[in-house]
Design an enzyme around this catalytic site. Structure first.
Site, PDB file in Angstrom:
ATOM      1  N   ASP A 267      -6.139   0.995   0.879  1.00 57.27           N
ATOM      2  CA  ASP A 267      -6.201   1.049   2.336  1.00 57.27           C
ATOM      3  C   ASP A 267      -7.593   0.604   2.767  1.00 57.27           C
ATOM      4  O   ASP A 267      -8.385   0.109   1.959  1.00 57.27           O
ATOM      5  CB  ASP A 267      -5.857   2.448   2.850  1.00 57.27           C
ATOM      6  CG  ASP A 267      -6.908   3.488   2.467  1.00 57.27           C
ATOM      7  OD1 ASP A 267      -7.852   3.157   1.708  1.00 57.27           O
ATOM      8  OD2 ASP A 267      -6.792   4.631   2.937  1.00 57.27           O
TER       9      ASP A 267
ATOM     10  N   LYS B 180       0.828  -1.206   0.000  1.00 57.67           N
ATOM     11  CA  LYS B 180       0.000   0.000   0.000  1.00 57.67           C
ATOM     12  C   LYS B 180       0.860   1.253   0.000  1.00 57.67           C
ATOM     13  O   LYS B 180       0.656   2.171  -0.808  1.00 57.67           O
ATOM     14  CB  LYS B 180      -0.919   0.016   1.217  1.00 57.67           C
ATOM     15  CG  LYS B 180      -1.905   1.183   1.233  1.00 57.67           C
ATOM     16  CD  LYS B 180      -2.313   1.588   2.623  1.00 57.67           C
ATOM     17  CE  LYS B 180      -1.224   2.408   3.289  1.00 57.67           C
ATOM     18  NZ  LYS B 180      -1.660   2.980   4.602  1.00 57.67           N
TER      19      LYS B 180
END
Length: 213
Positions: A139, A121
């Site tokens: 996320d 991420k």
């Protein structure tokens, strides 16, 4: 409604409603953004923006941070979540940038993933925000919003969500679409109680169509 139709309608709405979409983290260069994103894990951007000015003043470059210590870094970030782990990661990150990458933040995912504190991420945030690459950082907001709206179906983890989104969103829009979904999840499609009354996507949202009276 087909998947393609839903994506087209969602993208068109975001284009009109949120023409400017960017990170809410404050930074001046790639190093500062990398620090801020590492710190932001399980913490609010607002909190990170409060503590990074002093941190950046103390450690303006990877070299200065690499020459510090975990305890010194901890003193500046004690109010964030998991400060001990993050202090260790920041020190490791700075040393890695200096020792492997000449003090520069690398622009490819394989190199980014060698840096302490950087997962997929975080790496994708750097690639999309700094280098404007077609990288979709997933996320909790992106994961939740994508599934609720119906952009993904039955995704079990962030990587599955990432692959689904990237396969349907035009490449040139992926960096912006990442922020569209994050900001929508942060302010409208909230985790505990989505604000459907003030959402402009109810006409295409799978969650809304299933739950409306």
């Amino acid at each position: 409604m087909t998947v393609k139709e839903r994506y087209n309608k969602v993208i068109e709405w975001f284009r009109q409603a949120m023409p400017v979409a960017e990170t809410e983290l404050h930074y001046s260069n790639p190093y500062q953004l990398l620090v801020a994103v590492i710190l932001s894990a399980q913490c609010t951007d607002k909190r990170i923006n409060l503590i990074t000015p002093a941190l950046f003043e103390a450690f303006p470059t990877p070299e200065t941070m690499a020459a510090s210590s975990v305890d010194e870094i901890f003193g500046y970030i004690r109010s964030v979540s998991y400060p001990n782990n993050k202090a260790r990661n920041l020190l490791g990150m700075a040393k890695t940038l200096v020792e492997r990458y000449g003090g520069e933040v690398p622009s490819d995912i394989d190199s980014l993933l060698t840096i302490p504190g950087v997962g997929r991420k975080t790496a994708n945030v750097i690639l999309s925000v700094v280098f404007n690459k077609a990288a979709m950082a997933v996320d909790t907001h992106v994961f939740r919003v994508s599934e609720r709206i119906g952009l993904t179906t039955g995704s079990k983890n962030p990587l599955q969500t990432e692959k689904m989104l990237v396969s349907h969103i035009p490449e040139e829009l992926i960096p912006k679409a990442h922020h569209w979904l994050i900001l929508h999840g942060r302010y409208v499609c909230k985790a505990r109680r989505p604000d459907c009354l003030n959402c402009g996507l109810t006409h295409v949202c799978r969650h809304y169509s299933r739950n409306k009276e």
